[in-house]
Every structure is written in structure tokens, then in C-alpha cells.
Motif scaffolding. Structure first.
Motif, PDB file in Angstrom:
ATOM      1  N   PHE A 377     -23.806 -48.808 -26.736  1.00 46.04           N
ATOM      2  CA  PHE A 377     -25.293 -48.502 -27.486  1.00 46.04           C
ATOM      3  C   PHE A 377     -25.494 -47.042 -27.774  1.00 46.04           C
ATOM      4  CE2 PHE A 377     -29.758 -47.473 -28.106  1.00 46.04           C
ATOM      5  CZ  PHE A 377     -30.038 -48.203 -28.958  1.00 46.04           C
ATOM      6  N   ARG A 378     -24.996 -46.038 -26.871  1.00 43.46           N
ATOM      7  CA  ARG A 378     -25.073 -44.797 -27.278  1.00 43.46           C
ATOM      8  C   ARG A 378     -24.028 -44.576 -28.307  1.00 43.46           C
ATOM      9  NH1 ARG A 378     -28.093 -41.264 -27.633  1.00 43.46           N
ATOM     10  NH2 ARG A 378     -29.150 -41.967 -25.790  1.00 43.46           N
ATOM     11  N   VAL A 379     -22.824 -44.887 -28.305  1.00 43.05           N
ATOM     12  CA  VAL A 379     -21.886 -44.753 -29.275  1.00 43.05           C
ATOM     13  C   VAL A 379     -22.491 -45.253 -30.740  1.00 43.05           C
ATOM     14  CG1 VAL A 379     -19.517 -45.568 -30.339  1.00 43.05           C
ATOM     15  CG2 VAL A 379     -19.838 -44.903 -27.856  1.00 43.05           C
ATOM     16  N   PHE A 380     -23.229 -46.396 -30.648  1.00 47.84           N
ATOM     17  CA  PHE A 380     -23.863 -46.633 -32.051  1.00 47.84           C
ATOM     18  C   PHE A 380     -24.965 -45.719 -32.468  1.00 47.84           C
ATOM     19  CE2 PHE A 380     -27.664 -48.813 -33.677  1.00 47.84           C
ATOM     20  CZ  PHE A 380     -27.340 -49.019 -34.902  1.00 47.84           C
ATOM     21  N   MET A 381     -25.639 -44.955 -31.327  1.00 47.64           N
ATOM     22  CA  MET A 381     -26.642 -43.999 -31.593  1.00 47.64           C
ATOM     23  C   MET A 381     -26.048 -42.819 -32.381  1.00 47.64           C
ATOM     24  SD  MET A 381     -29.462 -45.425 -31.472  1.00 47.64           S
ATOM     25  CE  MET A 381     -30.614 -43.946 -31.429  1.00 47.64           C
ATOM     26  N   PHE A 382     -24.883 -42.594 -31.779  1.00 45.42           N
ATOM     27  CA  PHE A 382     -24.100 -41.425 -32.279  1.00 45.42           C
ATOM     28  C   PHE A 382     -23.631 -41.672 -33.698  1.00 45.42           C
ATOM     29  CE2 PHE A 382     -21.899 -39.686 -28.259  1.00 45.42           C
ATOM     30  CZ  PHE A 382     -23.218 -38.890 -27.829  1.00 45.42           C
ATOM     31  N   TRP A 383     -23.365 -42.695 -34.036  1.00 47.41           N
ATOM     32  CA  TRP A 383     -23.162 -43.043 -35.476  1.00 47.41           C
ATOM     33  C   TRP A 383     -24.470 -42.861 -36.373  1.00 47.41           C
ATOM     34  CZ3 TRP A 383     -25.460 -47.039 -38.384  1.00 47.41           C
ATOM     35  CH2 TRP A 383     -24.810 -47.225 -39.783  1.00 47.41           C
ATOM     36  N   ARG A 384     -25.598 -43.317 -35.806  1.00 46.95           N
ATOM     37  CA  ARG A 384     -26.864 -43.305 -36.537  1.00 46.95           C
ATOM     38  C   ARG A 384     -27.316 -41.744 -36.779  1.00 46.95           C
ATOM     39  NH1 ARG A 384     -31.004 -47.069 -35.712  1.00 46.95           N
ATOM     40  NH2 ARG A 384     -32.129 -45.587 -36.805  1.00 46.95           N
ATOM     41  N   GLN A 385     -26.884 -40.797 -35.632  1.00 49.11           N
ATOM     42  CA  GLN A 385     -27.252 -39.361 -35.820  1.00 49.11           C
ATOM     43  C   GLN A 385     -26.210 -38.723 -36.573  1.00 49.11           C
ATOM     44  OE1 GLN A 385     -26.999 -38.539 -31.482  1.00 49.11           O
ATOM     45  NE2 GLN A 385     -28.983 -39.751 -31.103  1.00 49.11           N
ATOM     46  N   GLY A 386     -25.064 -39.430 -36.982  1.00 46.24           N
ATOM     47  CA  GLY A 386     -23.860 -38.638 -37.956  1.00 46.24           C
ATOM     48  C   GLY A 386     -22.852 -38.166 -36.962  1.00 46.24           C
ATOM     49  N   LYS A 387     -23.009 -38.146 -35.613  1.00 48.63           N
ATOM     50  CA  LYS A 387     -21.812 -37.437 -34.989  1.00 48.63           C
ATOM     51  C   LYS A 387     -20.630 -38.417 -35.028  1.00 48.63           C
ATOM     52  CE  LYS A 387     -25.109 -35.420 -31.659  1.00 48.63           C
ATOM     53  NZ  LYS A 387     -25.646 -35.537 -30.119  1.00 48.63           N
ATOM     54  N   ILE A 388     -20.640 -39.663 -35.066  1.00 46.99           N
ATOM     55  CA  ILE A 388     -19.499 -40.453 -35.363  1.00 46.99           C
ATOM     56  C   ILE A 388     -19.564 -40.749 -37.004  1.00 46.99           C
ATOM     57  CG2 ILE A 388     -18.309 -42.428 -34.923  1.00 46.99           C
ATOM     58  CD1 ILE A 388     -19.160 -42.159 -32.231  1.00 46.99           C
ATOM     59  N   LYS A 389     -18.617 -40.442 -37.543  1.00 49.32           N
ATOM     60  CA  LYS A 389     -18.962 -40.703 -39.289  1.00 49.32           C
ATOM     61  C   LYS A 389     -18.358 -42.166 -39.653  1.00 49.32           C
ATOM     62  CE  LYS A 389     -19.792 -36.340 -39.921  1.00 49.32           C
ATOM     63  NZ  LYS A 389     -21.278 -36.002 -40.190  1.00 49.32           N
ATOM     64  N   SER A 390     -17.453 -42.647 -38.823  1.00 50.02           N
ATOM     65  CA  SER A 390     -16.802 -43.935 -39.301  1.00 50.02           C
ATOM     66  C   SER A 390     -17.709 -45.165 -39.120  1.00 50.02           C
ATOM     67  CB  SER A 390     -15.522 -44.164 -38.609  1.00 50.02           C
ATOM     68  OG  SER A 390     -14.961 -45.594 -38.747  1.00 50.02           O
ATOM     69  N   ILE A 391     -18.175 -46.292 -39.856  1.00 45.29           N
ATOM     70  CA  ILE A 391     -18.897 -47.372 -39.690  1.00 45.29           C
ATOM     71  C   ILE A 391     -17.983 -48.430 -38.683  1.00 45.29           C
ATOM     72  CG2 ILE A 391     -18.171 -48.431 -41.581  1.00 45.29           C
ATOM     73  CD1 ILE A 391     -21.064 -49.565 -41.882  1.00 45.29           C
ATOM     74  N   VAL A 392     -16.764 -48.170 -38.697  1.00 41.50           N
ATOM     75  CA  VAL A 392     -15.977 -49.035 -38.100  1.00 41.50           C
ATOM     76  C   VAL A 392     -15.996 -48.541 -36.610  1.00 41.50           C
ATOM     77  CG1 VAL A 392     -13.520 -49.783 -37.485  1.00 41.50           C
ATOM     78  CG2 VAL A 392     -14.520 -49.609 -40.013  1.00 41.50           C
ATOM     79  N   LYS A 393     -15.763 -47.410 -36.251  1.00 44.27           N
ATOM     80  CA  LYS A 393     -15.990 -46.911 -34.849  1.00 44.27           C
ATOM     81  C   LYS A 393     -17.291 -46.941 -34.240  1.00 44.27           C
ATOM     82  CE  LYS A 393     -11.904 -43.787 -35.024  1.00 44.27           C
ATOM     83  NZ  LYS A 393     -11.562 -42.351 -35.046  1.00 44.27           N
ATOM     84  N   GLY A 394     -18.271 -46.648 -35.183  1.00 45.90           N
ATOM     85  CA  GLY A 394     -19.755 -46.424 -34.588  1.00 45.90           C
ATOM     86  C   GLY A 394     -20.660 -47.654 -34.625  1.00 45.90           C
ATOM     87  N   VAL A 395     -19.945 -48.767 -35.343  1.00 43.88           N
ATOM     88  CA  VAL A 395     -20.899 -49.963 -35.466  1.00 43.88           C
ATOM     89  C   VAL A 395     -20.040 -51.275 -35.197  1.00 43.88           C
ATOM     90  CG1 VAL A 395     -22.209 -51.408 -36.989  1.00 43.88           C
ATOM     91  CG2 VAL A 395     -22.367 -49.053 -37.299  1.00 43.88           C
ATOM     92  N   VAL A 396     -19.039 -51.278 -35.813  1.00 45.71           N
ATOM     93  CA  VAL A 396     -18.258 -52.630 -35.691  1.00 45.71           C
ATOM     94  C   VAL A 396     -17.745 -52.420 -34.103  1.00 45.71           C
ATOM     95  CG1 VAL A 396     -16.179 -53.847 -36.490  1.00 45.71           C
ATOM     96  CG2 VAL A 396     -17.619 -52.559 -37.967  1.00 45.71           C
TER      97      VAL A 396
END
Length: 446
Positions: A377-396
Motif C-alpha cells: 500500500f505504501r508503494v501505491f501511495m508513493f505513486w499517488r504522491q508522484g514519487k513513483i511515476k509508472s502506473i504499472v510499478k505503482g498500481v498494477v
């Protein structure tokens, strides 16, 4: 005093592959078939579903590994990206339940295969004694030299790939895959009982996260640890499927279930003859010994990692590094002491058959996957915050990893003693949480 960087990319990959491959697949194949009612097709399906948890779990955790190279693995990730109380709870669970149960059970498996290799009377007492001797030896040389333990891990990983692929490929060539695939699940597995195969499969896949406990000793850790976490699980799944299909094709699902842990010996003797069978069994034995080595290699550092954060009593003593060999000897001795308690528990469980088709480590493994969900979930939140750019890495990846963990949790629920062992896990988690809370309150100004 900080530890030096001992391990490169090859050793880190070898550590993951070497810990995961080597024990579970060789002595859990019969348990998997029991769960699926002898259906190879269903076994393959469950393998692939369970693989989601390790492959996408590794891909997700690799995002966190790319942000830090601090000591502690998931403890470090939990502290840095969630909070210290969760990190302490997770660390206590790993220190007092997860690592010692895994170390104990796999060391016992070494006793099983050494007994088979040398034709020793296969009593539980003999298996426990031999496994315990290897347990002591493994701790001793890993505490003596980090380099020796890492080199043995690489050697054992190379050795263990040989019987895995040899048995799998030979079984496919000389066996009858079509017959194995036509066998349907028995009536007892026509309902949700087949999900119970997840427990043994989770054991077979477990161990990949242990490599992160030595990330602070990996050269170029922010680059090499994520690469290792991505490459190793894919290789493991391929090797497992080849082995599982091969042994079922040659020996037959029913015979694999009947032979139990002796199916490897039976396979090799019938196909290659007595001498070659002994050689192959020797390779399998070294393979399992390498698995113990990898788990011990990671476990020795765990109390140290908690101690440098002040998350254990006597932290000053536990975090000392021996200047002669650059190793946390007190941390290793503490880990050994905890294992001794679990050796007694494991002996009682096996002697009285308290966990049919299971052992003390499987529920701890299931609980670990549940705790990983917080990190996903923390990785997902990093995507939400823009720290992880890739939707595959941050959501999928986090979503699939979470689904895999929930499926393993559902499989664990099939164990009749699930809630008893979950209670033990929760005790460790709560003690860790409240210890950190108390330590934090003691440091806070009045």
C-alpha cells in the motif's frame, strides 16, 4: 560500527534463488498433491496463482529497495516508509516467530535427506538430531565469516539447480505427462479443500524477502537489490513448474503422495540406478543445506538490525560488531537461542502429528504475506504522491501482489490450527509494537 559491503549482484540473486529453491519443492510436492486430490493440473494452477504473490511482491518491494540501502530489509522499509512502531512489530514477529520456525523446519529437512542419503533409520529423533547438528554448524561458520557464508550460498545455489532441472527434464522425457495431466481431482478436493495446497506452495516459494536483510552489505544496493528481486522469482517459478510436472509424469501423482519425502530417491533410483541416485540425492541434500545457510545468513543480522534502532531489550549488547570478522556475533547468539525454543515446539508438533500435512512454519509464512500488504500500500501511495511515476510499478504490481497475499491468507485459513498459531504471531507483533511505544514515551520530554 557499520558493516562492510560483502556481496555483489550474483551473490544476492544466488541468495534469493538459493533460499527459495532447495527444500520446499523437494519435500512439499506430495503435500501439494494431497491438497489438490492428486490433480497435476490443479497443482500447476495453484502454483501459478501463488507465484503472483512472490513475483509481484518482489517487483513491488523492489521499488522500496531502490529508495534505501539501510540495514534490516522489511524492518528498514517499515521504519522509513511507514513508522517505527509498525517496524518494531514486524521485526519482533520476524525475530521471534518467522525466522526461527523457518530455520528449524528446514534444518530438520536436512536431517531427512541426510538420513535418506546414507540409509540411516528414518526416525523423527534421528532426523531432528542430524538437522540440529547442521543447524549448529551453519550458524557457526556464518558467524565466523560473512564471505564464507556468501560463497557457500552461491555454490549451493548452482548445485541445487542441477537436480531440480535434471529431475524435471528427465521426468518429462522418460515419463508420461499426458497420463499425469488426465488425472482429475478426487472428490475430497472438489470443493475449497484444494486451496489448502497454498500452504505447502507458500512454503516452497518463501524466503525471497530474506535477501533484503543483508541489503546494507550488498555493493550498489539501491541498484543490485531491486534487480535481484525481479530476476530471481521468475527463474524460480520456471524451475518449480519443470520439476513438479516432471516428477509427476515419471513417478505418478498417486505414487508421489504415497512416497512423501522419499519420492526424489525413488525417482532417481528407478531412472538412473543406485549410484546415480545417490549422487542426485547428494545434490538435493546440499541444496537443502544451502537453503538453511541462506536463512541463517539473513537471521543472524536481524536482531542486530532491530538493536541499532533500539527496538529490542539489551540493544547495546546486540548491536556490537566483532572487529575481527565484522560480524554481529551477539545478534547471532541471540537468534540461535530463540531457535532452540522452536526446536522443542517443532519436535512436539511432529511427534504427536498436531499439524497434519503441515508444520510450524507455514502459518508464520502466511502471516508474513498479510503484513507485506502494508508495504504494498505504501508503494501505491508513493505513486499517488508522484514519487513513483509508472502506473504499472505503482498500481498494477502492488494490486496483484496484494491479491496474491490475500489468496495465501485464504489458503492458510484451511489449517485447523490456524488461529492458535495466529495468536502466537499476534503476541509477537503486539510485544514489538508496545515495546517501541514504551521506548518512545520514555524518550519524550515530560
Amino acid at each position: 560500527m557499520e558493516s562492510r559491503r560483502h556481496y555483489g549482484l550474483v551473490t544476492t540473486i544466488a541468495m534469493i534463488v538459493g533460499i527459495v529453491i532447495g527444500s520446499g519443492i523437494f519435500f512439499k510436492s506430495d503435500n501439494i498433491l494431497v491438497g489438490t486430490g492428486g490433480s497435476v493440473k490443479l497443482g500447476i494452477l495453484v502454483f501459478c496463482i501463488a507465484a503472483v504473490s512472490i513475483i509481484f511482491g518482489s517487483l513491488t518491494i523492489s521499488n522500496l529497495a531502490s529508495f534505501t540501502d539501510r540495514s534490516g530489509g522489511v524492518v528498514a522499509y517499515s521504519e522509513e516508509f511507514i513508522n517505527k512502531r509498525f517496524a518494531s512489530a514486524f521485526g519482533w514477529f520476524q525475530t521471534f516467530v518467522y525466522f526461527p520456525t523457518l530455520t528449524t523446519v528446514i534444518s530438520w529437512v536436512v536431517g531427512i535427506y541426510i538420513s535418506l542419503l546414507f540409509g540411516i533409520n528414518m526416525t523423527l529423533n534421528t532426523q531432528i538430531l542430524i538437522g540440529f547438528i547442521w543447524f549448529i554448524i551453519c550458524f557457526a561458520y556464518n558467524m565466523w565469516s560473512a564471505k564464507f557464508g556468501g560463497n557457500f550460498q552461491t555454490f549451493a545455489t548452482i548445485i541445487k539447480i542441477i537436480p531440480l532441472l535434471l529431475i524435471g527434464i528427465a521426468g518429462l522425457i522418460f515419463g508420461n505427462p499426458s497420463t499425469a495431466f488426465t488425472i482429475q481431482a478426487s472428490a475430497t478436493s472438489s470443493n475449497a479443500n484444494w486451496v489448502s495446497a497454498i500452504g505447502p506452495i507458500a512454503f516452497s516459494f518463501d524466503g525471497w524477502i530474506i535477501a533484503t536483510t543483508v541489503s546494507h552489505e550488498v555493493k550498489k544496493a539501491k541498484k543490485n537489490v531491486p534487480i535481484a528481486l525481479i530476476f530471481a522469482p521468475l527463474f524460480i517459478l520456471l524451475g518449480y513448474l519443470i520439476y513438479f510436472i516432471g516428477v509427476c509424469s515419471y513417478v505418478g501423482p498417486a505414487q508421489v503422495q504415497a512416497l512423501g519425502d522419499e519420492s526424489v530417491s525413488y525417482f532417481a533410483t528407478n531412472l538412473f540406478g543406485g549410484f546415480a541416485a545417490k549422487a542426485l540425492l547428494a545434490f538435493v541434500t546440499i541444496s537443502v543445506m544451502g537453503t538453511v545457510n541462506g536463512v541463517v545468513l539473513g537471521y543472524i543480522r536481524l536482531p542486530y538490525s532491530l538493536a541499532v534502532r533500539g527496538m529490542l531489550p539489551n540493544s547495546e549488547w546486540l548491536k556490537k560488531i566483532n572487529p575481527k570478522n565484522d560480524m554481529p556475533l551477539n545478534s547471532g547468539a541471540f537468534a540461535m537461542a530463540i531457535c532452540l525454543v522452536w526446536w522443542v515446539i517443532h519436535y512436539i508438533v511432529m511427534n504427536f502429528n498436531l499439524l497434519a500435512n503441515s508444520d510450524v512454519s507455514e502459518i508464520a509464512i502466511v502471516m508474513t504475506y498479510v503484513l507485506y500488504i502494508v508495504l504494498y500500500f505504501r508503494v501505491f501511495m508513493f505513486w499517488r504522491q508522484g514519487k513513483i511515476k509508472s502506473i504499472v510499478k505503482g498500481v498494477v504490481f502492488p494490486a496483484l501482489a496484494t491479491l496474491g497475499s490475500l489468496f495465501i491468507f485464504y489458503g492458510g485459513l484451511q489449517n485447523p490450527f490456524f488461529f492458535i498459531f495466529v495468536f502466537i504471531c499476534l503476541v509477537a507483533l503486539l510485544l514489538g509494537y508496545f515495546y517501541e511505544r514504551k521506548a518512545h514515551e520514555a524518550m519524550s520530554p515530560l
